[in-house]
Write a protein that holds these residues in place. Sequence first.
Motif, PDB file in Angstrom:
ATOM      1  N   VAL A  91       0.818  -1.221   0.000  1.00 31.62           N
ATOM      2  CA  VAL A  91       0.000   0.000   0.000  1.00 31.62           C
ATOM      3  C   VAL A  91       0.848   1.266   0.000  1.00 31.62           C
ATOM      4  N   TRP A  92       0.366   2.255  -0.734  1.00 31.76           N
ATOM      5  CA  TRP A  92       0.868   3.622  -0.603  1.00 31.76           C
ATOM      6  C   TRP A  92      -0.279   4.472  -0.079  1.00 31.76           C
ATOM      7  N   VAL A  93      -0.031   5.179   1.013  1.00 29.94           N
ATOM      8  CA  VAL A  93      -1.061   6.043   1.606  1.00 29.94           C
ATOM      9  C   VAL A  93      -0.804   7.492   1.191  1.00 29.94           C
ATOM     10  N   PHE A  94      -1.850   8.142   0.753  1.00 30.87           N
ATOM     11  CA  PHE A  94      -1.766   9.568   0.450  1.00 30.87           C
ATOM     12  C   PHE A  94      -2.752  10.337   1.312  1.00 30.87           C
ATOM     13  N   ASP A  95      -2.303  11.427   1.884  1.00 35.23           N
ATOM     14  CA  ASP A  95      -3.209  12.425   2.427  1.00 35.23           C
ATOM     15  C   ASP A  95      -3.818  13.195   1.240  1.00 35.23           C
ATOM     16  N   VAL A  96      -4.852  13.980   1.468  1.00 35.88           N
ATOM     17  CA  VAL A  96      -5.487  14.710   0.352  1.00 35.88           C
ATOM     18  C   VAL A  96      -5.083  16.191   0.317  1.00 35.88           C
ATOM     19  N   ASP A  97      -5.502  16.976   1.321  1.00 33.28           N
ATOM     20  CA  ASP A  97      -5.289  18.436   1.239  1.00 33.28           C
ATOM     21  C   ASP A  97      -3.816  18.816   1.394  1.00 33.28           C
ATOM     22  N   GLU A  98      -3.341  19.617   0.476  1.00 35.87           N
ATOM     23  CA  GLU A  98      -1.930  20.042   0.388  1.00 35.87           C
ATOM     24  C   GLU A  98      -0.978  18.870   0.105  1.00 35.87           C
ATOM     25  N   THR A  99      -1.575  17.704  -0.225  1.00 35.01           N
ATOM     26  CA  THR A  99      -0.747  16.568  -0.654  1.00 35.01           C
ATOM     27  C   THR A  99      -1.120  16.205  -2.093  1.00 35.01           C
ATOM     28  N   LEU A 100      -2.409  15.912  -2.329  1.00 34.57           N
ATOM     29  CA  LEU A 100      -2.867  15.673  -3.703  1.00 34.57           C
ATOM     30  C   LEU A 100      -3.537  16.917  -4.269  1.00 34.57           C
ATOM     31  N   LEU A 101      -4.379  17.529  -3.452  1.00 32.06           N
ATOM     32  CA  LEU A 101      -5.101  18.735  -3.883  1.00 32.06           C
ATOM     33  C   LEU A 101      -4.515  19.970  -3.205  1.00 32.06           C
ATOM     34  N   SER A 102      -4.475  21.058  -3.947  1.00 32.35           N
ATOM     35  CA  SER A 102      -3.945  22.303  -3.413  1.00 32.35           C
ATOM     36  C   SER A 102      -5.062  23.267  -3.032  1.00 32.35           C
ATOM     37  N   ALA A 115      -4.989  19.996  -8.707  1.00 28.10           N
ATOM     38  CA  ALA A 115      -4.009  18.973  -8.333  1.00 28.10           C
ATOM     39  C   ALA A 115      -2.676  19.619  -8.007  1.00 28.10           C
ATOM     40  N   ILE A 116      -1.944  19.032  -7.080  1.00 25.16           N
ATOM     41  CA  ILE A 116      -0.532  19.349  -6.944  1.00 25.16           C
ATOM     42  C   ILE A 116       0.163  18.468  -7.981  1.00 25.16           C
ATOM     43  N   GLU A 117       0.602  19.093  -9.056  1.00 28.07           N
ATOM     44  CA  GLU A 117       1.032  18.326 -10.230  1.00 28.07           C
ATOM     45  C   GLU A 117       2.117  17.283  -9.941  1.00 28.07           C
ATOM     46  N   PRO A 118       3.176  17.641  -9.184  1.00 32.69           N
ATOM     47  CA  PRO A 118       4.183  16.607  -8.923  1.00 32.69           C
ATOM     48  C   PRO A 118       3.606  15.411  -8.160  1.00 32.69           C
ATOM     49  N   SER A 119       2.584  15.657  -7.329  1.00 28.92           N
ATOM     50  CA  SER A 119       1.954  14.553  -6.598  1.00 28.92           C
ATOM     51  C   SER A 119       1.129  13.673  -7.536  1.00 28.92           C
ATOM     52  N   LEU A 120       0.502  14.313  -8.529  1.00 25.64           N
ATOM     53  CA  LEU A 120      -0.260  13.543  -9.511  1.00 25.64           C
ATOM     54  C   LEU A 120       0.665  12.604 -10.281  1.00 25.64           C
ATOM     55  N   LYS A 121       1.857  13.102 -10.573  1.00 26.57           N
ATOM     56  CA  LYS A 121       2.850  12.278 -11.279  1.00 26.57           C
ATOM     57  C   LYS A 121       3.231  11.065 -10.420  1.00 26.57           C
ATOM     58  N   LEU A 122       3.495  11.308  -9.154  1.00 24.70           N
ATOM     59  CA  LEU A 122       3.836  10.204  -8.240  1.00 24.70           C
ATOM     60  C   LEU A 122       2.664   9.237  -8.114  1.00 24.70           C
ATOM     61  N   TYR A 123       1.478   9.787  -8.011  1.00 23.89           N
ATOM     62  CA  TYR A 123       0.250   9.004  -7.866  1.00 23.89           C
ATOM     63  C   TYR A 123       0.104   8.009  -9.012  1.00 23.89           C
ATOM     64  N   GLU A 124       0.285   8.530 -10.225  1.00 22.02           N
ATOM     65  CA  GLU A 124       0.149   7.657 -11.392  1.00 22.02           C
ATOM     66  C   GLU A 124       1.252   6.608 -11.405  1.00 22.02           C
ATOM     67  N   LYS A 125       2.437   7.019 -10.970  1.00 18.55           N
ATOM     68  CA  LYS A 125       3.555   6.075 -10.939  1.00 18.55           C
ATOM     69  C   LYS A 125       3.265   4.922  -9.982  1.00 18.55           C
ATOM     70  N   VAL A 126       2.830   5.209  -8.770  1.00 20.52           N
ATOM     71  CA  VAL A 126       2.624   4.115  -7.805  1.00 20.52           C
ATOM     72  C   VAL A 126       1.447   3.220  -8.221  1.00 20.52           C
ATOM     73  N   LEU A 127       0.427   3.823  -8.844  1.00 18.61           N
ATOM     74  CA  LEU A 127      -0.670   2.997  -9.378  1.00 18.61           C
ATOM     75  C   LEU A 127      -0.143   2.053 -10.456  1.00 18.61           C
TER      76      LEU A 127
END
Lengths: 234, 234
Positions: free
Chosen positions: B84-95, B126-138
Amino acid sequence: MQYPERIETRFEKSNEELELECTSWRFAVETNNLSPWKTIPEQCGSYVKDYVMGRGYKVDLERVSTEAGIYATSLQLSADGKDVWVFDVDETLLSNLPYYADHGYGLEIFNPVEFDKWVYRGVAPAIEPSLKLYEKVLNLGFKVFLLTGRSEKQRSITTENLTKAGFRSWDKLILRDSEDHDKPATVFKSEKRSKMVEEGYRILGNSGDQWSDLSGSFPSDRSFKLPNPMYYIP
Amino acid sequence: MQYPERIETRFEKSNEELELECTSWRFAVETNNLSPWKTIPEQCGSYVKDYVMGRGYKVDLERVSTEAGIYATSLQLSADGKDVWVFDVDETLLSNLPYYADHGYGLEIFNPVEFDKWVYRGVAPAIEPSLKLYEKVLNLGFKVFLLTGRSEKQRSITTENLTKAGFRSWDKLILRDSEDHDKPATVFKSEKRSKMVEEGYRILGNSGDQWSDLSGSFPSDRSFKLPNPMYYIP
């Protein structure tokens, strides 16, 4: 063909970029976002030197000491004498900056033989803001445990150096014994904290310049990360 | 009597001092050295604005994403689908920067009513660099669990906002239920991680902008602290 103005502009921009890049790298170091690293980035050599030799490092050290002191003072200690503050030694109580100044401020790969020679000179100065915090927590009635990755063989020189630097008393000085030498610091220090908890101590504060001083199991109620952009210990 | 040169020198020094002081404050925030705080220091208002609106924040966000991506790629995942990779949402995925830009970048005390209005607009980018990481881990095959302090009532707007911002799929979206509302984030998130571990999941990575996303019990093998100098959640 290049025009002087253009070269100058590029040069200025490059300096600004470098500042940005190295500050960002330092942020990544201090938040433990980086994979284990052996030397600082080549291009950040001057940046790190300027930081540790300039006011940046001093101001950061003072702030950590102040914040830790506020927290320590806010606590109501128990009468059983089991409330503990843990301090790391190198770059937490004692400064090896004179050594690192002679070894590229982290640009050179760590040389344990050379570093040991420096340790055995026993002349590392106190990190003054840490000494202030140290005296404060002693006066408040904390038990003070020093937990260092230094070797048991270095007990007497470490005691001598600490004393000379103004750290006059402590309740335990825990060093790496022969069976600990192959353990990562995080494991070694977690084991020692586990033992403290087994013995009934409550670890209320922990000061260290490495995340391996602070993370792992049996963490302190609050941890204080001192700055150290020069080296990394896993 | 004061001479103009002297005034100018004092003024310059004061700006430099402010930069030093606010950078030091930011490092104290990011290393979790501070006691709980409600607003950023008055004198650091412009500093924080310049940082989050300028390149500093972008560069830091990109670095965290890159480092996390290197780590994620280095892992050999198991075939059981329990990594598992855990992501927080505010200021982590969404700005929520558009909201904070209208509310002093952290100078104003947090206003939950106003902030909720913003959340219900569902337009946080989206916080763009986080979106990139998100897609990578998926793509690497991680299960992705979103663990946020937002309320269960905000499930549908959160889903809508995340989707609109480009986060197209996840395995769990865990929000605060009615019984969780009085818990500090550290407790709420630790409990939820504990449940994941009970269910046989292995938490290999965790991305969050608050230490309350990352510390506490059942921590991830590695945690990635995104920068956030605007607010603090205990």
